[in-house]
Motif scaffolding. Structure first.
Motif, PDB file in Angstrom:
ATOM      1  N   GLY A   1       0.789  -1.227   0.000  1.00 35.82           N
ATOM      2  CA  GLY A   1       0.000   0.000   0.000  1.00 35.82           C
ATOM      3  C   GLY A   1       0.815   1.267   0.000  1.00 35.82           C
ATOM      4  O   GLY A   1       0.261   2.368   0.048  1.00 35.82           O
ATOM      5  N   LYS A   2       2.145   1.146  -0.100  1.00 31.02           N
ATOM      6  CA  LYS A   2       3.007   2.332  -0.049  1.00 31.02           C
ATOM      7  C   LYS A   2       3.482   2.774  -1.434  1.00 31.02           C
ATOM      8  O   LYS A   2       3.746   3.953  -1.663  1.00 31.02           O
ATOM      9  CB  LYS A   2       4.214   2.082   0.864  1.00 31.02           C
ATOM     10  CG  LYS A   2       3.815   1.769   2.309  1.00 31.02           C
ATOM     11  CD  LYS A   2       5.031   1.584   3.190  1.00 31.02           C
ATOM     12  CE  LYS A   2       4.649   1.167   4.601  1.00 31.02           C
ATOM     13  NZ  LYS A   2       3.844   2.181   5.303  1.00 31.02           N
ATOM     14  N   ALA A   3       3.618   1.830  -2.363  1.00 30.97           N
ATOM     15  CA  ALA A   3       4.007   2.136  -3.743  1.00 30.97           C
ATOM     16  C   ALA A   3       5.244   3.023  -3.800  1.00 30.97           C
ATOM     17  O   ALA A   3       5.275   4.036  -4.514  1.00 30.97           O
ATOM     18  CB  ALA A   3       2.841   2.795  -4.497  1.00 30.97           C
ATOM     19  N   ASP A   4       6.289   2.636  -3.077  1.00 29.99           N
ATOM     20  CA  ASP A   4       7.486   3.477  -3.029  1.00 29.99           C
ATOM     21  C   ASP A   4       8.607   2.967  -3.937  1.00 29.99           C
ATOM     22  O   ASP A   4       9.734   3.460  -3.878  1.00 29.99           O
ATOM     23  CB  ASP A   4       7.986   3.603  -1.585  1.00 29.99           C
ATOM     24  CG  ASP A   4       8.116   2.257  -0.886  1.00 29.99           C
ATOM     25  OD1 ASP A   4       7.968   1.206  -1.562  1.00 29.99           O
ATOM     26  OD2 ASP A   4       8.350   2.242   0.335  1.00 29.99           O
ATOM     27  N   GLU A   5       8.306   1.974  -4.784  1.00 29.93           N
ATOM     28  CA  GLU A   5       9.303   1.490  -5.738  1.00 29.93           C
ATOM     29  C   GLU A   5       9.433   2.443  -6.926  1.00 29.93           C
ATOM     30  O   GLU A   5       8.516   3.218  -7.238  1.00 29.93           O
ATOM     31  CB  GLU A   5       8.941   0.087  -6.240  1.00 29.93           C
ATOM     32  CG  GLU A   5       9.000  -1.004  -5.180  1.00 29.93           C
ATOM     33  CD  GLU A   5       7.708  -1.161  -4.409  1.00 29.93           C
ATOM     34  OE1 GLU A   5       7.606  -2.095  -3.597  1.00 29.93           O
ATOM     35  OE2 GLU A   5       6.779  -0.339  -4.616  1.00 29.93           O
ATOM     36  N   THR A   6      10.572   2.340  -7.612  1.00 26.58           N
ATOM     37  CA  THR A   6      10.843   3.220  -8.760  1.00 26.58           C
ATOM     38  C   THR A   6       9.786   3.074  -9.844  1.00 26.58           C
ATOM     39  O   THR A   6       9.386   4.067 -10.479  1.00 26.58           O
ATOM     40  CB  THR A   6      12.237   2.908  -9.348  1.00 26.58           C
ATOM     41  OG1 THR A   6      13.226   3.061  -8.328  1.00 26.58           O
ATOM     42  CG2 THR A   6      12.555   3.835 -10.506  1.00 26.58           C
ATOM     43  N   ALA A   7       9.329   1.858 -10.073  1.00 26.49           N
ATOM     44  CA  ALA A   7       8.323   1.637 -11.115  1.00 26.49           C
ATOM     45  C   ALA A   7       7.058   2.449 -10.836  1.00 26.49           C
ATOM     46  O   ALA A   7       6.470   3.039 -11.754  1.00 26.49           O
ATOM     47  CB  ALA A   7       7.986   0.145 -11.217  1.00 26.49           C
ATOM     48  N   TRP A   8       6.643   2.484  -9.584  1.00 25.84           N
ATOM     49  CA  TRP A   8       5.470   3.288  -9.241  1.00 25.84           C
ATOM     50  C   TRP A   8       5.762   4.781  -9.360  1.00 25.84           C
ATOM     51  O   TRP A   8       4.905   5.566  -9.791  1.00 25.84           O
ATOM     52  CB  TRP A   8       5.000   2.962  -7.826  1.00 25.84           C
ATOM     53  CG  TRP A   8       4.174   1.725  -7.687  1.00 25.84           C
ATOM     54  CD1 TRP A   8       4.416   0.671  -6.850  1.00 25.84           C
ATOM     55  CD2 TRP A   8       2.964   1.401  -8.379  1.00 25.84           C
ATOM     56  NE1 TRP A   8       3.435  -0.282  -6.980  1.00 25.84           N
ATOM     57  CE2 TRP A   8       2.526   0.140  -7.921  1.00 25.84           C
ATOM     58  CE3 TRP A   8       2.206   2.047  -9.355  1.00 25.84           C
ATOM     59  CZ2 TRP A   8       1.369  -0.481  -8.390  1.00 25.84           C
ATOM     60  CZ3 TRP A   8       1.056   1.427  -9.836  1.00 25.84           C
ATOM     61  CH2 TRP A   8       0.640   0.187  -9.361  1.00 25.84           C
ATOM     62  N   GLU A   9       6.956   5.171  -8.981  1.00 30.34           N
ATOM     63  CA  GLU A   9       7.306   6.587  -9.088  1.00 30.34           C
ATOM     64  C   GLU A   9       7.292   7.054 -10.543  1.00 30.34           C
ATOM     65  O   GLU A   9       6.933   8.197 -10.841  1.00 30.34           O
ATOM     66  CB  GLU A   9       8.681   6.828  -8.460  1.00 30.34           C
ATOM     67  CG  GLU A   9       8.700   6.650  -6.944  1.00 30.34           C
ATOM     68  CD  GLU A   9      10.094   6.786  -6.368  1.00 30.34           C
ATOM     69  OE1 GLU A   9      11.047   6.985  -7.157  1.00 30.34           O
ATOM     70  OE2 GLU A   9      10.240   6.690  -5.130  1.00 30.34           O
ATOM     71  N   ASN A  10       7.672   6.154 -11.458  1.00 28.83           N
ATOM     72  CA  ASN A  10       7.676   6.510 -12.884  1.00 28.83           C
ATOM     73  C   ASN A  10       6.284   6.472 -13.514  1.00 28.83           C
ATOM     74  O   ASN A  10       6.053   7.080 -14.561  1.00 28.83           O
ATOM     75  CB  ASN A  10       8.597   5.566 -13.654  1.00 28.83           C
ATOM     76  CG  ASN A  10      10.065   5.790 -13.331  1.00 28.83           C
ATOM     77  OD1 ASN A  10      10.454   6.878 -12.898  1.00 28.83           O
ATOM     78  ND2 ASN A  10      10.890   4.764 -13.512  1.00 28.83           N
ATOM     79  N   ALA A  11       5.365   5.745 -12.902  1.00 25.98           N
ATOM     80  CA  ALA A  11       4.014   5.647 -13.460  1.00 25.98           C
ATOM     81  C   ALA A  11       3.275   6.971 -13.286  1.00 25.98           C
ATOM     82  O   ALA A  11       3.448   7.680 -12.284  1.00 25.98           O
ATOM     83  CB  ALA A  11       3.250   4.520 -12.778  1.00 25.98           C
ATOM     84  N   GLN A  12       2.437   7.288 -14.235  1.00 21.56           N
ATOM     85  CA  GLN A  12       1.710   8.557 -14.209  1.00 21.56           C
ATOM     86  C   GLN A  12       0.468   8.457 -13.331  1.00 21.56           C
ATOM     87  O   GLN A  12      -0.186   7.424 -13.276  1.00 21.56           O
ATOM     88  CB  GLN A  12       1.312   8.967 -15.625  1.00 21.56           C
ATOM     89  CG  GLN A  12       2.483   9.276 -16.541  1.00 21.56           C
ATOM     90  CD  GLN A  12       2.036   9.687 -17.932  1.00 21.56           C
ATOM     91  OE1 GLN A  12       0.960   9.325 -18.385  1.00 21.56           O
ATOM     92  NE2 GLN A  12       2.864  10.450 -18.614  1.00 21.56           N
ATOM     93  N   TRP A  13       0.161   9.568 -12.690  1.00 20.70           N
ATOM     94  CA  TRP A  13      -1.095   9.649 -11.955  1.00 20.70           C
ATOM     95  C   TRP A  13      -2.261   9.833 -12.921  1.00 20.70           C
ATOM     96  O   TRP A  13      -2.135  10.495 -13.947  1.00 20.70           O
ATOM     97  CB  TRP A  13      -1.082  10.823 -10.984  1.00 20.70           C
ATOM     98  CG  TRP A  13      -0.309  10.600  -9.723  1.00 20.70           C
ATOM     99  CD1 TRP A  13       0.858  11.198  -9.347  1.00 20.70           C
ATOM    100  CD2 TRP A  13      -0.670   9.712  -8.661  1.00 20.70           C
ATOM    101  NE1 TRP A  13       1.260  10.740  -8.125  1.00 20.70           N
ATOM    102  CE2 TRP A  13       0.340   9.826  -7.666  1.00 20.70           C
ATOM    103  CE3 TRP A  13      -1.726   8.834  -8.436  1.00 20.70           C
ATOM    104  CZ2 TRP A  13       0.305   9.099  -6.487  1.00 20.70           C
ATOM    105  CZ3 TRP A  13      -1.757   8.109  -7.255  1.00 20.70           C
ATOM    106  CH2 TRP A  13      -0.753   8.242  -6.296  1.00 20.70           C
ATOM    107  N   SER A  14      -3.377   9.280 -12.567  1.00 22.18           N
ATOM    108  CA  SER A  14      -4.608   9.598 -13.284  1.00 22.18           C
ATOM    109  C   SER A  14      -5.062  11.004 -12.903  1.00 22.18           C
ATOM    110  O   SER A  14      -4.529  11.617 -11.962  1.00 22.18           O
ATOM    111  CB  SER A  14      -5.721   8.611 -12.906  1.00 22.18           C
ATOM    112  OG  SER A  14      -6.150   8.856 -11.563  1.00 22.18           O
ATOM    113  N   ASP A  15      -6.052  11.507 -13.622  1.00 20.33           N
ATOM    114  CA  ASP A  15      -6.730  12.722 -13.169  1.00 20.33           C
ATOM    115  C   ASP A  15      -7.430  12.435 -11.844  1.00 20.33           C
ATOM    116  O   ASP A  15      -7.782  11.287 -11.542  1.00 20.33           O
ATOM    117  CB  ASP A  15      -7.771  13.174 -14.194  1.00 20.33           C
ATOM    118  CG  ASP A  15      -7.140  13.646 -15.493  1.00 20.33           C
ATOM    119  OD1 ASP A  15      -5.971  14.078 -15.465  1.00 20.33           O
ATOM    120  OD2 ASP A  15      -7.824  13.579 -16.541  1.00 20.33           O
ATOM    121  N   LEU A  16      -7.642  13.470 -11.050  1.00 21.42           N
ATOM    122  CA  LEU A  16      -8.427  13.317  -9.833  1.00 21.42           C
ATOM    123  C   LEU A  16      -9.851  12.887 -10.190  1.00 21.42           C
ATOM    124  O   LEU A  16     -10.397  13.284 -11.226  1.00 21.42           O
ATOM    125  CB  LEU A  16      -8.465  14.627  -9.047  1.00 21.42           C
ATOM    126  CG  LEU A  16      -7.145  15.076  -8.419  1.00 21.42           C
ATOM    127  CD1 LEU A  16      -7.320  16.449  -7.770  1.00 21.42           C
ATOM    128  CD2 LEU A  16      -6.650  14.069  -7.387  1.00 21.42           C
TER     129      LEU A  16
END
Length: 380
Positions: free
Chosen positions: A56-71
């Motif tokens: 539930g933390k998503a602190d890996e590089t792969a997650w950091e590189n992934a784009q956020w969706s719109d709110l």
């Protein structure tokens, strides 16, 4: 003097008659149906190239590189206020799973449903809807509360067709990690929210389509997210959905990624589009659907037919029994044709640019065929 007044009266009468004729002609000229739709949201999920821990933390590089969706927005879109609390997601994938990370602002994180396949949206929850092909009618739904309790189900068509829901269907091997920023079921503090990572097994989802639609580079699935949010009250020290003076629950809020336009999640034609990319970073272009305006027009006419059937007990036999012609959709003229079949109807529209004909029937089944092939068509 009399002749002058008579001339003035005649001129006034002529002017009045001219105005009436102009109004009548104008109404004839401008009798049309001008409908518009908001294009669905889109997201590109990139290939996961490292191992991740679902905490539930998503602190890996792969997650950091992934784009956020719109709110997220209200399910009805701009018709309603902006949600009170923010919600956003990211997505990744590999050969086995679709990974979703979500952040939900929430000052009071609570939940009390602990049995799988109970009606989870009686708690605040997060929901995922996935349809692997625009040409099939079946799709899957996944719901989860802050406790990690799951409700997953298979639907062979939308509730518009009163088809049975398969609650017994389960995705095998779902993985969930939840991080509560605050405390769970504790009313004495104010929380920041809850975040989660889930891994949904691609094989189970793909097998629900009429073909085995395991994703590959460039594949597109219809997908939407919904967050159900209730007002709450404390009863004997426990969180509960808030009731009004008559003892009825206050209506929930429905916040979504891609707006539906109405309070109805089970309308797949207005879900967003998830595109899979085998690249590992943001370097892929989204593939536009050249048939989008035409196919949204067909769904619009399908919904008109559904309303006509509910009012008359049978389907309309002509387009002009449904709407005023011509039909303009997002300022594009649509020339649709309707034929009756043994069990219902088919409505079709040609795209002269792509040389394809898009067809929809009474079951909301969509098909694309080469122009000129004619006849009644087979569907997935």
């Amino acid at each position: 003097m009399k002749s002058s007044k008579i001339r003035q009266i005649r001129i006034k009468i002529i002017l009045i008659l001219f105005s009436v004729i102009t109004l009548c002609v104008g109404s004839m000229v401008y009798a049309e149906t001008n409908w518009s739709f908001v294009p669905p949201k889109s997201y590109i999920a990139y290939r996961l190239d490292q191992s991740i821990t679902l905490d539930g933390k998503a602190d890996e590089t792969a997650w950091e590189n992934a784009q956020w969706s719109d709110l997220f927005v209200d399910i009805e879109g701009n018709k309603k206020p902006v949600p009170r609390f923010n919600t956003r997601v990211k997505m990744l994938w590999d050969e086995n799973f679709l990974y979703i990370y979500a952040e939900l602002e929430e000052p009071h994180v609570w939940g009390d449903i602990t049995t799988r396949d109970e009606v989870i949206f009686y708690n605040n929850d997060f929901e995922v809807f996935i349809k692997t092909s625009p040409f099939a009618t079946q799709y899957v739904e996944f719901e989860m509360n802050a406790l990690g309790t799951v409700w997953d189900l298979l639907l062979f068509n939308t509730y518009r067709h009163n088809v049975p829901v398969v609650n017994e269907w389960d995705m095998k091997g779902i993985k969930i990690g939840i991080d509560v920023e605050g405390s769970l079921n504790n009313a004495e503090d104010t929380d920041k929210g809850w975040n989660f990572e889930i891994a949904l097994p691609l094989k189970d989802i793909a097998e629900t389509g009429s073909r085995n639609n395991l994703p590959k580079d460039g594949s597109q699935w219809q997908l939407n997210f919904s967050r159900v949010q209730w007002q709450h009250e404390m009863v004997e020290g426990k969180y509960q959905r808030k009731k009004n003076a008559l003892g009825k629950y206050l209506p929930e809020d429905n916040w979504v990624w891609s707006p539906q336009g109405i309070i109805a999640m089970h309308q797949p034609e207005t879900w967003g589009i998830l595109q899979f990319s085998t690249n590992t970073k943001s370097s892929t272009t989204f593939i536009a659907n050249d048939e989008q305006v035409i196919e949204q027009s067909l769904y619009y006419l399908y919904r008109q037919q559904l309303q006509y059937f509910n009012e008359h007990g049978h389907y309309a036999k002509t387009i002009d029994a449904l709407i005023s012609l011509p039909l303009l959709v997002n300022n594009q003229r649509i020339d649709a044709r309707l034929i009756t079949t043994l069990f219902g109807y088919e409505i079709s529209v040609n795209n002269t640019k792509t040389k394809l004909t898009s067809v929809i029937n009474q079951h909301s089944q969509l098909q694309r065929i080469p122009m000129g092939s004619g006849g009644i068509h087979r569907y997935e």
